[in-house]
Design an enzyme around this catalytic site. Structure first.
Site, PDB file in Angstrom:
ATOM      1  N   LYS A  43       0.911  -1.124  -0.143  1.00  0.00           N
ATOM      2  CA  LYS A  43       0.027  -0.002  -0.138  1.00  0.00           C
ATOM      3  C   LYS A  43       0.850   1.420  -0.010  1.00  0.00           C
ATOM      4  CE  LYS A  43      -3.877   2.096   2.560  1.00  0.00           C
ATOM      5  NZ  LYS A  43      -4.886   1.837   3.721  1.00  0.00           N
TER       6      LYS A  43
ATOM      7  N   SER B 162     -10.074   0.108   6.949  1.00  0.00           N
ATOM      8  CA  SER B 162      -9.305   0.415   5.791  1.00  0.00           C
ATOM      9  C   SER B 162      -8.648  -1.036   5.295  1.00  0.00           C
ATOM     10  CB  SER B 162      -8.163   1.229   5.552  1.00  0.00           C
ATOM     11  OG  SER B 162      -8.849   2.361   5.968  1.00  0.00           O
TER      12      SER B 162
ATOM     13  N   SER C  74      -9.429   2.380   3.041  1.00  0.00           N
ATOM     14  CA  SER C  74      -8.378   3.045   1.888  1.00  0.00           C
ATOM     15  C   SER C  74      -7.176   2.091   1.228  1.00  0.00           C
ATOM     16  CB  SER C  74      -7.560   3.955   2.862  1.00  0.00           C
ATOM     17  OG  SER C  74      -6.880   3.538   3.890  1.00  0.00           O
TER      18      SER C  74
END
Length: 478
Positions: A89, A182, A158
């Site tokens: 990420k 997330s 996210s």
């Protein structure tokens, strides 16, 4: 939909897995470099629509896969994930790719460091494949990623790129992060297994600013999910003051639970009929398999927990906003045009808070944790939805109109477990209207200081649910 988009059915869908490729690496009928090339072919086919990656580093990935191939040929792999392509990420630093955090203000940011988890993955021989798209600064302002099963829908956030890349079978695993929802929610939207471990169980490296943030893997199988998590923890350990995730070096064997607590949370009232029906059908299957289900009306302690988490969205959101305000204020002062209107709005709310407001929120969080701890003798785990139905449609913001409040979906079912700090697994066990809807399993045991061992494991596509009990700390049914 693009012509590569699969129709989702949890009984038949199979993503790209790695644990079942290792035997072929060992006998020479397959190699990590060939495996990587298959991943790159999948990226070429799906990425133009899914848009899961912020950056790719094919040259470095190929070099790492070649080195892994040589180790397997010599009979000396570094770990069970040696040669596994893994996405990172884009909130986490990588020494060979930029870390731009989905934020215009960080365009070109390239610290050339490895996050602790990234370092551990490299030490284990994993192939760091690319940086996956994150919502801006890990918040709710979305990036370009689309859902791998319907490009008109969000992939969640996210950790949108991590979830979508695994769901689109571009790679077997990717690292996400979570403060509110997330990891768990995007995994649920994209048909992944995912782990949000106990708070502090995987070293966050440079990302120590907020009290509820965690790292965790997305994967197409429970085996790969566990192997990634334990190999990282075995090398990087936990956050300062935490011993780190503990457990066996291979996936724990599943054991049927005796009792499960079914939580509604504040999200229940907003569910559509199809999602409720799919969830209740799964609960009926559990009962038919001999599992006792306990709900809020069955015991005052369960009702106490449900009452304590009735405002979890606000509590979780405002704790995090307060803790992020210093970092975000500096960023906005330095580059006001490089931060979205959504982040500006969150900062304004945080700066309107007082220290007493924050203290009140912490007391509310502690009440939730106390209520959760009281339930430990009653059941093996708590179970609920990982998302409020299928991924939401997301056409983008409309100029001149108010910003959509939840463009990456609603984390309402995830906030309670984030506030508790307990280990959570999402499992792809349902489909609603042809889209994935995940199941969320949260440890019902207390969080002992000396142990951060994930307790929940799922056998996919079974009418029964299975759970791995905590090593040395099994909570007996009352």
């Amino acid at each position: 939909m693009d012509n590569q988009t699969p129709i989702y059915d949890p009984r038949t869908f199979k993503g790209r897995t790695f644990h079942d490729a290792r035997a072929a690496f060992a006998d020479g009928t397959d190699t990590p470099i060939a495996y990587l090339e298959r991943c790159l072919e999948a990226v070429a086919a799906r990425e133009p629509v899914v848009r899961a990656f912020a950056s790719l580093n094919e040259e470095t990935a190929r070099a790492a896969a070649e080195a892994s191939t040589k180790r397997w040929q010599d009979g000396k792999p570094l770990s069970t994930i040696d040669g596994m392509p893994v996405g990172i990420k884009d909130l986490l630093e990588t020494k060979d790719m930029p870390s731009q955090m989905g934020c215009v203000a960080f365009d070109g940011n390239f610290p050339k460091n490895d996050n602790a988890a990234v370092w551990a993955l490299r030490q284990a021989g994993a192939v760091i494949f690319g940086k996956t798209v994150t919502a801006e600064l890990g918040g709710n302002h979305p990036g370009p990623t689309t859902n791998p099963f319907d490009p008109t829908r969000t992939a969640g956030g996210s950790s949108s790129g991590s979830a979508a890349a695994v769901g689109a079978a571009m790679m077997p695993a990717a690292i996400g992060t979570q403060v509110g929802g997330s990891i768990i929610r995007p995994a649920a939207y994209c048909g992944n297994f995912a782990l949000k471990p106990s708070q502090g169980a995987i070293h966050r490296g440079e990302r120590q600013a907020t009290s509820m943030s965690t790292h965790g893997p997305h994967a197409a199988s429970i085996e790969d999910m566990w192997q990634v998590a334990i190999e990282i923890a075995n090398r990087a350990g936990g956050d300062p003051g935490h011993p780190g995730l503990m457990g066996p070096m291979t996936t724990p064997h599943p054991i049927r639970p005796e009792r499960l607590i079914v939580l509604q949370t504040e999200g229940w009232e907003g569910l559509d009929a199809n999602t409720i029906s799919a969830f209740e059908q799964l609960m009926d299957n559990l009962q038919s398999a001999g599992v006792t289900l306990l709900r809020r009306g069955d015991h005052t302690w369960i009702e106490s927990l449900e009452t304590s988490i009735a405002n979890a969205t606000k509590v979780c959101g405002m704790i995090t906003a307060w803790e992020n305000r210093w970092f975000q204020r500096n960023l906005v002062d330095r580059c006001p045009e490089g931060v979205s209107a959504r982040t500006h709005a969150v900062l304004a709310k945080a700066e309107a808070m007082t220290r007493d407001d924050y203290h009140t929120l912490l007391l509310a969080r502690e009440t939730i944790r106390t209520c959760h701890t009281a339930l430990a003798p009653m059941a093996d785990a708590a179970i609920t939805l990982a998302c409020p139905g299928p991924a939401t449609l997301w056409p983008g913001d409309i100029p001149g109109k108010p910003l959509a409040p939840q463009p990456t979906g609603d984390a309402v079912f995830n906030y309670p477990s984030s506030l508790i700090g307990a280990p959570v697994v999402t499992a792809p066990m349902m489909a609603v209207d042809g889209m994935p809807v995940g199941l969320q399993i949260t440890s019902a045991c207390p969080r002992p200081a000396w142990l951060n061992f994930l307790t929940c494991s799922v056998r996919k596509n079974s009418t029964a649910f299975s759970t791995c009990r905590e090593s040395k700390a099994r909570c007996k049914a009352a």
